[in-house]
Design a protein around this motif. Structure first.
Motif, PDB file in Angstrom:
ATOM      1  N   ALA A  82      27.156  40.727  53.306  1.00 60.58           N
ATOM      2  CA  ALA A  82      27.450  41.648  52.459  1.00 60.58           C
ATOM      3  C   ALA A  82      28.760  41.803  52.095  1.00 60.58           C
ATOM      4  O   ALA A  82      29.539  42.125  51.110  1.00 60.58           O
ATOM      5  N   GLY A  83      29.631  41.822  53.391  1.00 57.28           N
ATOM      6  CA  GLY A  83      31.233  41.873  53.314  1.00 57.28           C
ATOM      7  C   GLY A  83      31.696  40.775  52.353  1.00 57.28           C
ATOM      8  O   GLY A  83      32.806  41.090  51.577  1.00 57.28           O
ATOM      9  N   LEU A  84      31.183  39.501  52.566  1.00 61.29           N
ATOM     10  CA  LEU A  84      31.762  38.297  51.948  1.00 61.29           C
ATOM     11  C   LEU A  84      31.641  38.470  50.540  1.00 61.29           C
ATOM     12  O   LEU A  84      32.372  38.296  49.936  1.00 61.29           O
ATOM     13  N   LEU A  85      30.287  38.964  50.189  1.00 56.14           N
ATOM     14  CA  LEU A  85      29.908  39.193  48.639  1.00 56.14           C
ATOM     15  C   LEU A  85      30.872  40.070  48.032  1.00 56.14           C
ATOM     16  O   LEU A  85      31.180  40.007  46.816  1.00 56.14           O
ATOM     17  N   ALA A  86      30.912  41.204  48.592  1.00 53.92           N
ATOM     18  CA  ALA A  86      31.676  42.494  48.316  1.00 53.92           C
ATOM     19  C   ALA A  86      33.389  41.880  48.036  1.00 53.92           C
ATOM     20  O   ALA A  86      33.788  42.169  47.100  1.00 53.92           O
ATOM     21  N   ALA A  87      33.831  41.162  48.930  1.00 55.55           N
ATOM     22  CA  ALA A  87      35.261  40.464  48.747  1.00 55.55           C
ATOM     23  C   ALA A  87      35.335  39.670  47.556  1.00 55.55           C
ATOM     24  O   ALA A  87      36.364  39.766  46.767  1.00 55.55           O
ATOM     25  N   ALA A  88      34.241  38.778  47.462  1.00 62.29           N
ATOM     26  CA  ALA A  88      34.170  37.939  46.310  1.00 62.29           C
ATOM     27  C   ALA A  88      34.210  38.641  45.036  1.00 62.29           C
ATOM     28  O   ALA A  88      35.010  38.161  44.028  1.00 62.29           O
ATOM     29  N   TYR A  89      33.600  39.635  45.017  1.00 66.17           N
ATOM     30  CA  TYR A  89      33.217  40.417  43.678  1.00 66.17           C
ATOM     31  C   TYR A  89      34.566  41.283  43.371  1.00 66.17           C
ATOM     32  O   TYR A  89      35.056  41.068  42.197  1.00 66.17           O
ATOM     33  N   LEU A  95      41.915  38.728  40.537  1.00 62.44           N
ATOM     34  CA  LEU A  95      42.368  37.211  40.177  1.00 62.44           C
ATOM     35  C   LEU A  95      42.168  36.943  38.717  1.00 62.44           C
ATOM     36  O   LEU A  95      43.142  36.299  38.056  1.00 62.44           O
ATOM     37  N   PHE A  96      41.328  37.513  38.040  1.00 63.23           N
ATOM     38  CA  PHE A  96      40.947  37.092  36.478  1.00 63.23           C
ATOM     39  C   PHE A  96      40.859  38.451  35.815  1.00 63.23           C
ATOM     40  O   PHE A  96      40.849  38.274  34.540  1.00 63.23           O
ATOM     41  N   GLY A  97      41.030  39.494  36.368  1.00 64.79           N
ATOM     42  CA  GLY A  97      40.838  40.728  35.327  1.00 64.79           C
ATOM     43  C   GLY A  97      42.281  40.866  34.923  1.00 64.79           C
ATOM     44  O   GLY A  97      43.287  40.636  35.383  1.00 64.79           O
ATOM     45  N   PRO A  98      42.249  41.873  33.714  1.00 62.32           N
ATOM     46  CA  PRO A  98      43.575  42.104  33.096  1.00 62.32           C
ATOM     47  C   PRO A  98      44.230  43.282  34.034  1.00 62.32           C
ATOM     48  O   PRO A  98      43.721  44.100  34.609  1.00 62.32           O
ATOM     49  N   ASP A  99      45.517  43.196  33.704  1.00 67.31           N
ATOM     50  CA  ASP A  99      46.291  44.283  34.473  1.00 67.31           C
ATOM     51  C   ASP A  99      46.408  45.513  33.892  1.00 67.31           C
ATOM     52  O   ASP A  99      47.483  45.888  33.378  1.00 67.31           O
ATOM     53  N   ARG A 100      45.256  46.056  33.808  1.00 64.72           N
ATOM     54  CA  ARG A 100      45.131  47.433  32.893  1.00 64.72           C
ATOM     55  C   ARG A 100      44.570  48.516  33.899  1.00 64.72           C
ATOM     56  O   ARG A 100      44.044  48.249  34.855  1.00 64.72           O
TER      57      ARG A 100
END
Length: 446
Positions: A82-89, A95-100
Motif C-alpha cells: 500500500a505504501g509503494l502504491l501510494a508513493a507511485a500514485y 512528475l507529470f502534473g502541471p505546476d498549478r
C-alpha cells in the motif's frame, strides 16, 4: 508556478487568536502556569517512586483474533505494498502534473503526510516504519539480489545515533518553512529526490537498521508513536499499554535531545514566522527572505536547545548526578510537549487543507478526470470555530507540558538520590514554564 497566495495556503496553520478565547489571554496564561505548578507539587507529594517504563510483557495483550491478523507477514506486506502504491500514485502528480494550484503534490507532502503522521502515529504507533516505500524498495532489492536486508557493507556505528535523522528533520522543516518556492513541484521534487538517494545509500552501506535512526520521518513517527495506546513486547506480540510507559521506555542515544528540540523549536518558529512583527521585519530587512528565515529558524531552535541544555545541566548539579548525561536521559519528556505544539499549530491545516488535498487527489494530473469520485468535495469548516480552536490550542499545549512534567519527574526519581530528587527537578519546572509561556505567546502573537 504556484501563485504566492497558494504557497501561503500551506503556511496558515490556525484560525484562532487570543481575542477568540472565551477568557482573557492573561487568564489562560496564568491558568497554564498554575496547572504546571500544581502538577509539580502533586507529583512531589504523591509520586515518590519511579513507576514508568516497566516491562511490556505485563501489558494486556490484544484479542487473539487481532493478534493473529496483525502478527502475520500478510498484514505487513499488505501495508508495504500500500505504501509503494501510494508513493507511485503521488509521483504521477509530482512528475507529470502541471505546476498549478490544482496539483495536490504540495498538500500531500506538507499536510497529509507530514501532519497526518501525527494522529496516525498517536493512535497506531510507528506506522511509517511499515509504510515507508524506501524501506520496502530496499528490502525488495535485497531479496532480488539474495542478500540479507539487515546487513550492509559495514555495521551502523553507534556514535551516529540520531544525528542523521536530526539533519534530515532540519532539512525538511527548512524546506517547509523557509525554502523559496517551497510549494512548487521542482523544489519539492528535487528535495525528495536527494532525500531518497541519501536514505537508500545509507541502507546499502549500513543495512535496514539505518532507517530506524537515519530516516527523519520514521524517527518522527516512532517518537510520537511511543505515546500510542498499543505497543509490541520484545517477542513481537501486540499489547495495550499505558502511553506513558511507552514514552518512558525511550532509550537515550546520541542526538536524541537535539532531535526533539528541532521538532519543538521548528514548530515555535512556524508560529513566529506568522507573527506581524516578524513579517514586518522580514519585509523591511535588506537581506533576502531565505537568509532571514534561515537565521530565524536556527535562532529559535538554538534558543530552545540552549534553554534545555542549561536546565538539564543545572538539574544535574542540583540533583547530584553525573553531568553530561541528563540531556539525553530527559529528552523523552520533551516529546509530548512537541506533540502538543504540533497539534495546536497544525490542527486546522490538516482538517481544512487536508479535505482540499483529498479532493485534488482524484485528479493528480489535472486533466479533468475524477478517478476516485472526490473531485467535487466541498471543504467543510465544521468544528473549526475560532473560539473552539483557541481553547483546543491552549489545552493541548498545557496537557503536553503536564505529561512532560510527569515523565521528567519519574525519570528524575530513578536518577537522583532521594534527598535531592525534588530539588533537582526545579530547573526542569522552570524550563517547562518557560516553554509554556514562550509557546503560547508565539502561537497567539497575532
Amino acid at each position: 508556478m504556484f501563485p504566492e497566495q497558494a504557497a501561503q495556503t500551506f503556511l496558515a496553520h490556525g484560525i484562532g487568536g487570543r481575542q477568540d478565547l472565551p477568557i482573557p489571554f492573561s487568564a489562560a496564561m496564568a491558568g497554564a502556569i498554575v496547572a504546571l505548578l500544581a502538577s509539580f507539587a502533586a507529583l512531589g507529594t504523591l509520586w515518590t517512586e519511579p513507576r514508568l517504563g516497566g516491562d511490556l510483557r505485563y501489558a494486556r495483550p490484544v484479542s487473539a483474533l487481532v493478534q493473529g491478523v496483525v502478527s502475520g507477514p500478510a498484514w505487513r506486506w499488505f501495508w508495504r505494498v500500500a505504501g509503494l502504491l501510494a508513493a507511485a500514485y503521488f509521483c504521477l502528480g509530482l512528475l507529470f502534473g502541471p505546476d498549478r494550484v490544482a496539483n495536490p503534490t504540495a498538500g500531500v507532502v506538507y499536510v497529509l503526510f507530514w501532519v497526518g503522521l501525527i494522529p496516525l502515529s498517536l493512535l497506531f504507533g510507528p506506522v511509517w516504519r511499515t509504510l515507508n516505500p524506501l524501506r520496502t524498495l530496499h528490502r525488495l532489492a535485497c531479496a532480488a539480489l539474495g542478500r540479507d536486508h539487515h546487513q550492509g557493507l559495514r555495521p551502523l556505528p553507534e556514535r551516529l545515533g540520531y544525528w542523521p535523522a536530526v539533519a534530515g528533520l532540519f532539512a525538511f522543516v527548512w524546506l517547509e518553512l523557509v525554502a523559496p518556492e517551497r510549494a512548487t513541484l521542482p523544489v519539492i521534487g528535487a528535495w525528495l529526490a536527494v532525500y531518497a538517494v541519501a536514505m537508500l545509500a545509507g541502507a546499502v552501506v549500513f543495512g535496514s537498521g539505518w532507517f530506524d535512526k537515519g530516516d527523519a520521518f520514521e524517527v518522527h513517527s516512532a517518537l510520537i508513536g511511543r505515546l500510542a495506546p498499543v505497543g509490541r513486547r520484545p517477542d513481537g506480540a501486540l499489547t495495550w499499554r499505558n502511553s506513558l510507559d511507552g514514552m518512558a521506555g525511550l532509550e537515550p542515544a546520541r542526538g536524541l535531545a537535539t532531535l526533539v528540540v528541532v521538532l519543538l523549536g521548528s514548530t515555535m518558529y512556524d508560529s513566529l514566522s506568522n507573527a506581524p512583527f516578524w513579517v514586518r521585519f522580514v519585509q523591511e530587512s535588506p537581506l533576502p527572505p531565505v537568509v532571514t528565515g534561515t537565521a530565524g529558524l536556527v535562532a529559535v531552535i538554538g534558543l530552545v536547545l540552549t534553554a534545555y541544555l542549561g536546565a538539564t545541566a543545572l538539574a544535574s548539579r542540583w540533583g547530584g548526578v553525573e553531568r553530561g548525561t541528563m540531556a539525553g536521559e530527559l529528552a523523552h519528556s520533551i516529546v509530548p510537549i512537541a506533540v502538543g505544539y504540533l497539534i495546536a499549530h497544525y490542527f486546522t491545516l490538516l482538517l481544512l487543507e487536508g479535505q482540499r488535498t483529498l479532493a485534488l487527489l482524484s485528479d493528480p494530473l489535472v486533466i479533468g478526470a475524477n478517478w476516485f469520485g472526490t473531485a467535487g468535495w466541498k471543504v467543510s469548516a465544521v468544528g473549526t470555530s475560532p473560539a473552539g480552536i483557541a481553547m483546543l490550542q491552549v489545552t493541548v499545549i498545557v496537557v503536553g507540558h503536564v505529561i512532560g512534567t510527569v515523565l521528567a519527574h519519574d525519570r528524575a526519581l530513578a536518577l537522583f538520590p532521594r534527598r535531592t530528587a525534588v530539588m533537582g527537578q526545579i530547573p526542569l519546572l522552570v524550563l517547562m514554564v518557560t516553554y509554556t509561556v514562550g509557546g503560547l505567546l508565539l502561537l497567539f502573537a497575532a
